[in-house]
Scaffold this active site. Structure first.
Site, PDB file in Angstrom:
ATOM      1  N   SER A 213       0.799  -1.153  -0.247  1.00 18.40           N
ATOM      2  CA  SER A 213      -0.016  -0.048  -0.092  1.00 18.40           C
ATOM      3  C   SER A 213       0.759   1.401  -0.212  1.00 18.40           C
ATOM      4  CB  SER A 213      -0.883  -0.059   1.292  1.00 18.40           C
ATOM      5  OG  SER A 213      -1.617   1.103   1.537  1.00 18.40           O
TER       6      SER A 213
ATOM      7  N   TYR B 172      -2.093  -0.807  10.329  1.00 23.12           N
ATOM      8  CA  TYR B 172      -2.116  -1.180   8.792  1.00 23.12           C
ATOM      9  C   TYR B 172      -0.645  -0.589   8.203  1.00 23.12           C
ATOM     10  CZ  TYR B 172      -3.578  -1.262   4.091  1.00 23.12           C
ATOM     11  OH  TYR B 172      -4.048  -1.551   2.924  1.00 23.12           O
TER      12      TYR B 172
HETATM   13  N1  LIG Z   1      -8.776  -0.745  -1.302  1.00 22.02           N
HETATM   14  C1  LIG Z   1      -7.819   0.188  -1.299  1.00 22.02           C
HETATM   15  O1  LIG Z   1      -8.125   1.144  -0.985  1.00 22.02           O
HETATM   16  C2  LIG Z   1      -6.483  -0.431  -1.001  1.00 22.02           C
HETATM   17  C3  LIG Z   1      -5.207   0.422  -0.953  1.00 22.02           C
HETATM   18  C4  LIG Z   1      -4.224  -0.095  -0.969  1.00 22.02           C
HETATM   19  C5  LIG Z   1      -3.666  -1.289  -0.732  1.00 22.02           C
HETATM   20  N2  LIG Z   1      -4.724  -2.163  -0.595  1.00 22.02           N
HETATM   21  C6  LIG Z   1      -4.585  -3.462  -0.424  1.00 22.02           C
HETATM   22  O2  LIG Z   1      -4.986  -4.545  -1.544  1.00 22.02           O
HETATM   23  C7  LIG Z   1      -5.294  -5.639  -0.928  1.00 22.02           C
HETATM   24  C8  LIG Z   1      -6.736  -6.112  -1.828  1.00 22.02           C
HETATM   25  O3  LIG Z   1      -7.818  -5.172  -1.088  1.00 22.02           O
HETATM   26  P1  LIG Z   1      -9.261  -5.082  -1.567  1.00 22.02           P
HETATM   27  O4  LIG Z   1      -9.528  -3.589  -1.451  1.00 22.02           O
HETATM   28  O5  LIG Z   1      -9.659  -5.894  -2.664  1.00 22.02           O
HETATM   29  O6  LIG Z   1      -9.894  -5.523  -0.429  1.00 22.02           O
HETATM   30  P2  LIG Z   1     -11.125  -6.593  -0.284  1.00 22.02           P
HETATM   31  O7  LIG Z   1     -11.549  -6.454   1.050  1.00 22.02           O
HETATM   32  O8  LIG Z   1     -12.073  -6.337  -1.205  1.00 22.02           O
HETATM   33  O9  LIG Z   1     -10.418  -8.032  -0.544  1.00 22.02           O
HETATM   34  C9  LIG Z   1      -9.733  -8.534   0.741  1.00 22.02           C
HETATM   35  C10 LIG Z   1      -9.986 -10.237   0.482  1.00 22.02           C
HETATM   36  O10 LIG Z   1      -9.206 -10.984   1.502  1.00 22.02           O
HETATM   37  C11 LIG Z   1      -9.847 -11.598   2.103  1.00 22.02           C
HETATM   38  N3  LIG Z   1      -9.470 -12.083   3.505  1.00 22.02           N
HETATM   39  C12 LIG Z   1      -9.529 -11.158   4.583  1.00 22.02           C
HETATM   40  N4  LIG Z   1      -9.018 -11.805   5.744  1.00 22.02           N
HETATM   41  C13 LIG Z   1      -8.495 -12.943   5.247  1.00 22.02           C
HETATM   42  C14 LIG Z   1      -8.158 -14.042   5.744  1.00 22.02           C
HETATM   43  N5  LIG Z   1      -7.747 -14.091   7.201  1.00 22.02           N
HETATM   44  N6  LIG Z   1      -7.840 -15.425   5.199  1.00 22.02           N
HETATM   45  C15 LIG Z   1      -8.158 -15.284   3.850  1.00 22.02           C
HETATM   46  N7  LIG Z   1      -8.739 -14.278   3.122  1.00 22.02           N
HETATM   47  C16 LIG Z   1      -8.935 -13.284   3.780  1.00 22.02           C
HETATM   48  C17 LIG Z   1     -11.235 -11.207   2.201  1.00 22.02           C
HETATM   49  O11 LIG Z   1     -12.376 -12.233   2.391  1.00 22.02           O
HETATM   50  C18 LIG Z   1     -11.304 -10.836   0.904  1.00 22.02           C
HETATM   51  O12 LIG Z   1     -12.090 -11.315  -0.031  1.00 22.02           O
HETATM   52  C19 LIG Z   1      -5.348  -5.649   0.254  1.00 22.02           C
HETATM   53  O13 LIG Z   1      -3.951  -6.255   0.827  1.00 22.02           O
HETATM   54  C20 LIG Z   1      -5.107  -4.310   0.754  1.00 22.02           C
HETATM   55  O14 LIG Z   1      -4.490  -3.986   2.125  1.00 22.02           O
HETATM   56  C21 LIG Z   1      -6.506  -1.793  -0.847  1.00 22.02           C
END
Ligand SMILES: NC(=O)c1ccc[n+]([C@@H]2O[C@H](COP(=O)([O-])OP(=O)(O)OC[C@H]3O[C@@H](n4cnc5c(N)ncnc54)[C@H](O)[C@@H]3O)[C@@H](O)[C@H]2O)c1
Length: 304
Positions: A175, A188
């Site tokens: 991130s 985070y």
């Molecule tokens: N959305 C944002 O703004 C953003 C920004 C920067 C980085 N990210 C990173 O991108 C990645 C994906 O984010 P996203 O926005 O698609 O999130 P999201 O919440 O849509 O998807 C995350 C997925 O991880 C799964 N998950 C959570 N805990 C789990 C566990 N204990 N075991 C197995 N699976 C698990 C969830 O069920 C979900 O399907 C993450 O690592 C997040 O930190 C997101």
């Protein structure tokens, strides 16, 4: 004399790599895309958001996909869509990434079911979104288990085969919060800084082992409109937009296929964060306030 030769050699190589990188800035990345057809890609957190979209992209390119998520319904939905749209091989596994045992057990099943993994994408992540003193200890621990430690265990499970073949790719979704501190995201940010450090160190280790066929990419996006950071506001959307998941995944695919070691989204981060490194701490705090980084989490709701 030996040191003089080594210094000269290093200077020449630095200049060569600089010129190479400048030239590539002006050429389309697609010219250096690798062929991933028939490769097997494992994506964690494939049950929603970016993980689901990444799975679609790789399936479209002719890859077999291995989908991991704790949410079996979401994962099954991703798989059903892959089979319907691309008719490609897709396996789903319900796994809790906060448990090392669950990761190793599932990794063994994957090896039995499909064999080697060529591209591992550590994507699953969680966020508490609370000010540090309001974060319960258990949630802080969970954040580190899912966002950081899980990457160690999946990599330990699938890297040995990649090393043997000197072929593979480890992609870690970190991130922008892994590059700079953000108010309301202490746990985070720390978990994502660790992912950036892990990927960079792993990359150096692979180079020193001369395993240059095994690539690493760390992805550092600002906010993406997937719902994970629902409620977050950006003060200057022209400079720091909340990007669409499709745009984020376009940039991620571009970086992975061209073997980039880092992908920052949006591109303005390259300027903003480079400048940050040159400024005194007081200026950094002032600019963080000015760009709204200090209160972007004020209206955070997140996922239910
Ligand atoms: N959305 C944002 O703004 C953003 C920004 C920067 C980085 N990210 C990173 O991108 C990645 C994906 O984010 P996203 O926005 O698609 O999130 P999201 O919440 O849509 O998807 C995350 C997925 O991880 C799964 N998950 C959570 N805990 C789990 C566990 N204990 N075991 C197995 N699976 C698990 C969830 O069920 C979900 O399907 C993450 O690592 C997040 O930190 C997101």
């Amino acid at each position: 004399m030996h040191l003089i030769v080594e210094t000269l050699f290093t200077v020449i190589l630095v200049l060569y790599y600089l010129i190479e990188s400048i030239v590539w800035t002006f050429l389309p990345n697609s010219w250096r895309y690798k062929d991933v057809q028939n490769q097997t890609v494992l994506i964690t957190g494939a049950g929603s958001g970016l993980g689901r979209l990444l799975a679609f992209r790789f399936a479209k390119l002719g890859c077999a996909t291995v989908l991991w998520d704790i949410d079996s319904k979401g994962n099954a939905k991703t798989a059903a869509e892959i089979k319907q749209r691309y008719n490609s091989e897709c396996l789903t596994y319900t796994v809790d990434l906060s448990s090392k045992e669950s990761i190793y057990e599932t990794a063994n099943k994957v090896k039995e079911d499909i064999g080697e993994i060529n591209i591992l994408i550590n994507n699953a992540g969680i966020v508490t979104g609370k000010k540090f003193m309001e974060c319960q200890d258990a949630l802080i621990e969970k954040t580190f288990q899912v966002n950081t430690s899980a990457h160690f265990w999946t990599t330990k499970a699938f890297l040995p085969r990649m090393l043997k073949l000197n072929h593979g790719h480890i992609v870690n979704i970190a991130s922008a919060a892994g590059l700079t501190g953000v108010t309301g995201l202490a746990d985070y940010c720390a978990s994502k800084f660790a992912v950036v450090g892990f990927t960079e160190s792993l990359s150096m280790e692979l180079t020193s082992l001369e395993k240059t066929g095994v690539k690493t990419t760390v992805v550092c996006p600002y906010y993406i409109d997937t719902g994970m950071f629902k409620g977050v506001k950006t003060k200057f959307p022209e400079i720091l937009p909340i990007v669409t998941p499709e745009h984020a995944v376009d940039r991620m695919m571009d970086g992975i296929l061209s073997n980039k070691s880092e992908v920052w989204i949006p591109r303005s981060l390259y300027v903003l964060l480079s400048v940050k490194g040159l400024l005194p701490t007081k200026c950094q705090a002032l600019l963080s306030q000015f760009f709204g980084i200090s209160n972007c989490m004020d209206e955070f709701v997140g996922r239910e």
